[in-house]
Scaffold this active site. Structure first.
Site, PDB file in Angstrom:
ATOM      1  N   LYS A 193       0.863  -1.194   0.000  1.00  0.00           N
ATOM      2  CA  LYS A 193       0.000   0.000   0.000  1.00  0.00           C
ATOM      3  C   LYS A 193       0.895   1.238   0.000  1.00  0.00           C
ATOM      4  CE  LYS A 193      -1.487   2.945   2.822  1.00  0.00           C
ATOM      5  NZ  LYS A 193      -1.416   4.176   2.005  1.00  0.00           N
ATOM      6  N   GLU A 268      10.664   1.758   9.992  1.00  0.00           N
ATOM      7  CA  GLU A 268      11.728   2.721   9.681  1.00  0.00           C
ATOM      8  C   GLU A 268      11.079   4.085   9.847  1.00  0.00           C
ATOM      9  OE1 GLU A 268      13.705   5.285   8.586  1.00  0.00           O
ATOM     10  OE2 GLU A 268      13.422   4.749   6.483  1.00  0.00           O
ATOM     11  N   CYS A 302      14.341  10.988   6.058  1.00  0.00           N
ATOM     12  CA  CYS A 302      14.673  10.689   7.452  1.00  0.00           C
ATOM     13  C   CYS A 302      16.178  10.654   7.665  1.00  0.00           C
ATOM     14  CB  CYS A 302      14.058   9.351   7.833  1.00  0.00           C
ATOM     15  SG  CYS A 302      14.434   8.067   6.641  1.00  0.00           S
ATOM     16  N   GLU A 403      11.114  16.478  14.039  1.00  0.00           N
ATOM     17  CA  GLU A 403      11.392  16.278  12.618  1.00  0.00           C
ATOM     18  C   GLU A 403      10.544  17.245  11.799  1.00  0.00           C
ATOM     19  OE1 GLU A 403      10.299  12.474  10.735  1.00  0.00           O
ATOM     20  OE2 GLU A 403      12.329  12.448   9.939  1.00  0.00           O
TER      21      GLU A 403
HETATM   22  P1  NDP Z   1       2.547   8.644   7.735  1.00  0.00           P
HETATM   23  O1  NDP Z   1       3.339   7.886   8.721  1.00  0.00           O
HETATM   24  O2  NDP Z   1       1.166   9.021   8.139  1.00  0.00           O
HETATM   25  O3  NDP Z   1       2.402   7.849   6.347  1.00  0.00           O
HETATM   26  C1  NDP Z   1       3.207   6.778   5.923  1.00  0.00           C
HETATM   27  C2  NDP Z   1       2.344   5.659   5.366  1.00  0.00           C
HETATM   28  O4  NDP Z   1       1.503   5.122   6.382  1.00  0.00           O
HETATM   29  C3  NDP Z   1       1.388   6.106   4.258  1.00  0.00           C
HETATM   30  O5  NDP Z   1       1.266   5.062   3.313  1.00  0.00           O
HETATM   31  C4  NDP Z   1       0.098   6.301   5.018  1.00  0.00           C
HETATM   32  O6  NDP Z   1      -1.066   6.311   4.235  1.00  0.00           O
HETATM   33  C5  NDP Z   1       0.129   5.127   5.948  1.00  0.00           C
HETATM   34  N1  NDP Z   1      -0.735   5.232   7.099  1.00  0.00           N
HETATM   35  C6  NDP Z   1      -1.175   6.352   7.722  1.00  0.00           C
HETATM   36  N2  NDP Z   1      -1.958   6.029   8.765  1.00  0.00           N
HETATM   37  C7  NDP Z   1      -2.049   4.679   8.802  1.00  0.00           C
HETATM   38  C8  NDP Z   1      -2.712   3.742   9.640  1.00  0.00           C
HETATM   39  N3  NDP Z   1      -3.457   4.132  10.672  1.00  0.00           N
HETATM   40  N4  NDP Z   1      -2.572   2.429   9.389  1.00  0.00           N
HETATM   41  C9  NDP Z   1      -1.822   2.014   8.359  1.00  0.00           C
HETATM   42  N5  NDP Z   1      -1.167   2.845   7.521  1.00  0.00           N
HETATM   43  C10 NDP Z   1      -1.260   4.166   7.739  1.00  0.00           C
HETATM   44  O7  NDP Z   1       3.371   9.903   7.343  1.00  0.00           O
HETATM   45  P2  NDP Z   1       2.803  11.250   6.714  1.00  0.00           P
HETATM   46  O8  NDP Z   1       2.605  11.014   5.302  1.00  0.00           O
HETATM   47  O9  NDP Z   1       1.609  11.740   7.454  1.00  0.00           O
HETATM   48  O10 NDP Z   1       3.993  12.272   7.033  1.00  0.00           O
HETATM   49  C11 NDP Z   1       4.022  12.942   8.287  1.00  0.00           C
HETATM   50  C12 NDP Z   1       5.413  13.058   8.800  1.00  0.00           C
HETATM   51  O11 NDP Z   1       5.990  11.760   8.976  1.00  0.00           O
HETATM   52  C13 NDP Z   1       6.391  13.782   7.879  1.00  0.00           C
HETATM   53  O12 NDP Z   1       6.294  15.160   7.996  1.00  0.00           O
HETATM   54  C14 NDP Z   1       7.706  13.244   8.400  1.00  0.00           C
HETATM   55  O13 NDP Z   1       8.097  13.942   9.540  1.00  0.00           O
HETATM   56  C15 NDP Z   1       7.373  11.806   8.771  1.00  0.00           C
HETATM   57  N6  NDP Z   1       7.730  10.867   7.682  1.00  0.00           N
HETATM   58  C16 NDP Z   1       8.848  10.115   7.820  1.00  0.00           C
HETATM   59  C17 NDP Z   1       9.250   9.288   6.799  1.00  0.00           C
HETATM   60  C18 NDP Z   1      10.494   8.472   6.890  1.00  0.00           C
HETATM   61  O14 NDP Z   1      11.126   8.219   5.879  1.00  0.00           O
HETATM   62  N7  NDP Z   1      10.869   7.984   8.054  1.00  0.00           N
HETATM   63  C19 NDP Z   1       8.495   9.187   5.544  1.00  0.00           C
HETATM   64  C20 NDP Z   1       7.292   9.977   5.522  1.00  0.00           C
HETATM   65  C21 NDP Z   1       6.954  10.778   6.564  1.00  0.00           C
HETATM   66  P3  NDP Z   1      -1.597   7.743   3.726  1.00  0.00           P
HETATM   67  O15 NDP Z   1      -0.663   8.146   2.689  1.00  0.00           O
HETATM   68  O16 NDP Z   1      -2.968   7.550   3.257  1.00  0.00           O
HETATM   69  O17 NDP Z   1      -1.572   8.643   4.917  1.00  0.00           O
END
Ligand code: NDP
Length: 509
Positions: A193, A268, A302, A403
């Site tokens: 997903k 991660e 990250c 972050e």
């Molecule tokens: P999220 O953690 O919300 O999203 C990452 C993935 O998880 C997406 O595919 C998202 O779907 C999915 N997801 C969200 N909620 C759920 C749930 N309850 N159950 C299962 N899957 C879920 O990150 P965001 O996109 O909201 O980004 C917010 C912040 O997170 C950023 O500003 C950054 O600080 C951090 N981040 C860190 C990353 C890294 O590489 N470590 C990568 C991305 C973000 P959907 O897209 O529909 O929300």
């Protein structure tokens, strides 16, 4: 994302379809199928703020179908296929990925806004991840455990089962390779997903899997919303393991949601990585790394060194160099070759970055350069922000602790090794760290004291398929890349065989 269009509108070229690239199907069980309880959703190009693709999103029922297909493939051909055959299929997949890399880069740039010069270089290398994991598919050996002549004891490594891979929007194809590569090599099957903002490339990946001849159900792709489709995948009793990249808060929600079925998890998560520059460093090289690791991916990675720790005697020079280099960053339309830095990937991330810039000012940090949204002319509807530098930051400030995920460097002064280490470790995160020094002894001393999953000395963001990557502390669970990545997708079975067949009667006396 805008509201879902009706499926028929989009499929029939009706309202909302004008000029959009169309992806009307999910990939489940080796077939392209319309969503049962999802819909068609527009994907926004972050450089224009306007939709550029119309993409099928699955709902819970689609996840049910995908998990069934993955289970069937797992119990059927995949787990039983000799490792060498799995490896051959993965190599074929890697070759197709390599051949498609240039187009994949354009698609990732459209979806995520990342500058094409970055996506081209990044995605051109991904096939090597798949190749490398393919080479491990027939080397999943256990070990023999010597005890005594009465028993023969050995371990076997067996695939964990159906994997739910949940990926983010900042580097969609890289984070996918880090999960799909080792999972398939280990003999697991996958339901992927992708993030709601960047669904397109995952569907292209499915097409490559189909073309490579991966058996139906081995890789299934169901774009969708996290709170609904993602949550259903996490809770699903037919899923054995969740591999996730994203935010810590989401990881905690996933843990709670998956607790009932006691799945395996690898996470991660975020970072607030220290990039430490000692006064004996080669300053030119250190600046190359420090500025690149502040502003690459528009700050949305990250791994970036968002806390720049600088030894006090060279502090002013470093701040000046940051300011000078910021003037050289070409912010622009991400598909243009000349562009260094594109927009933020979506409107919420832009708002988050701008709010942290306000927080930095309010906390008393000195805004050296940048700090504004760019919204004139061609940038009007896009999510662009200037490369930004704060000086006079101390490690208690929120801009140093939380972050931001935007192109914002916080420069913090320190005196001597002990203080550098104390500041570096004074964070809940523990993903990466960099240090620059001309003293090899110091390189060893300091790197050994850093609480981070990867420490780079006189380099930064050096990441390969073979280098384990993952976090200490709240930066995650488990390691991606390296042979350690396989641990996420394998169970260990210990077999003990008596060579005598004798077992004492416990109740003889
Ligand atoms: P999220 O953690 O919300 O999203 C990452 C993935 O998880 C997406 O595919 C998202 O779907 C999915 N997801 C969200 N909620 C759920 C749930 N309850 N159950 C299962 N899957 C879920 O990150 P965001 O996109 O909201 O980004 C917010 C912040 O997170 C950023 O500003 C950054 O600080 C951090 N981040 C860190 C990353 C890294 O590489 N470590 C990568 C991305 C973000 P959907 O897209 O529909 O929300």
């Amino acid at each position: 994302m805008k509201d879902a269009l009706s499926v028929t509108d989009t499929l029939n070229g009706g309202p909302g379809d004008g000029g959009l690239r169309r992806y009307p199907h999910l990939f489940i069980g080796g077939e392209w199928v319309a969503p049962v309880d999802g819909g068609i959703v527009e994907s926004i190009d972050p450089s224009t703020g306007h939709p550029w693709a119309a993409v099928a999103f699955g709902g819970p029922k689609d996840i049910d179908r995908a998990v069934s297909a993955a289970r069937e493939a797992f119990e059927g051909p995949w787990r039983r296929m000799p490792g060498a055959e799995r490896a051959a299929l993965l190599r074929r997949f890697a070759e197709l990925y390599r051949d498609f890399a240039a187009e994949m880069a354009v698609l990732e740039t459209r979806d995520s806004g990342r500058a094409i010069r970055e996506t081209r270089a990044d995605i051109a290398a991904h096939y090597q991840w798949y190749q490398w994991f393919a080479s491990l598919a027939d080397k999943l050996s256990g070990r023999t455990i010597p005890i005594d002549d009465a028993v023969h004891c050995f371990t076997t490594r067996v695939p964990v089962g159906v994997v739910g891979a949940i990926t983010p929007w900042n580097a969609p194809m890289l984070t996918t390779a880090w999960k799909v590569g080792p999972a398939l090599a280990a003999g697991c099957t996958v339901v992927l997903k992708p993030a709601e903002q960047t669904p397109v490339t995952a569907l292209e990946l499915a097409r490559l899997a189909q073309e490579a001849g991966l058996p139906p159900g081995v890789l299934n792709v169901v774009p969708g919303y996290g709170h609904d489709t993602g949550a259903h995948l996490v809770a699903h009793p037919g899923v054995n393991k969740i591999a996730f990249t994203g935010e810590g808060r989401t990881a905690k929600a996933i843990l709670r949601n998956g607790a009932e079925t006691l799945k395996r998890f690898s996470f991660e998560l975020g970072g607030k990585s220290p990039h430490i520059i000692f006064k004996d460093a080669d300053l030119e090289q250190a600046m190359n790394a420090a500025t690149s690791s502040a502003w690459s991916v528009c700050g949305q990675s990250c791994a970036l060194g968002s806390r720049v720790l600088v030894e006090r005697p060279i502090y002013d020079r470093v701040v000046e160099a940051f300011a000078e280099r910021a003037t050289r960053v070409r912010v622009g339309m991400p598909l243009e070759d000349a562009t260094h830095m594109g927009p933020q990937a979506h409107a919420e991330q832009l708002a988050k970055t701008l709010s942290y810039i306000d927080i930095g000012r309010e906390e008393g940090a000195q805004l050296v350069t940048g700090g504004r949204r760019l919204d004139a002319g061609a940038f009007a509807d896009g999510f662009f922000v200037e490369p930004t530098v704060f000086a006079g930051v101390n490690n208690r400030m929120r801009i140093a602790r939380e972050e931001i995920f935007g192109p914002v460097a916080s420069i913090i002064p320190f005196d001597g090794e002990d203080e550098a280490v104390a500041i570096a470790n004074d964070t809940t995160y523990g993903l990466c760290a960099g240090l620059w020094t001309g003293d090899v002894g110091r390189a060893h001393r300091v790197s050994a004291r850093i609480e981070a999953g990867i420490v780079w000395v006189n380099t930064y963001r050096y990441i390969r398929w073979s280098t384990p990557y993952g976090g200490f502390k709240s930066s995650g669970w488990g390691r991606e890349n390296g042979i350690e990545a396989l641990d996420n997708y394998l169970e260990t079975r210990t077999t003990v065989i008596s060579t005598t067949g004798r077992f004492p009667d416990s109740y003889a006396q």
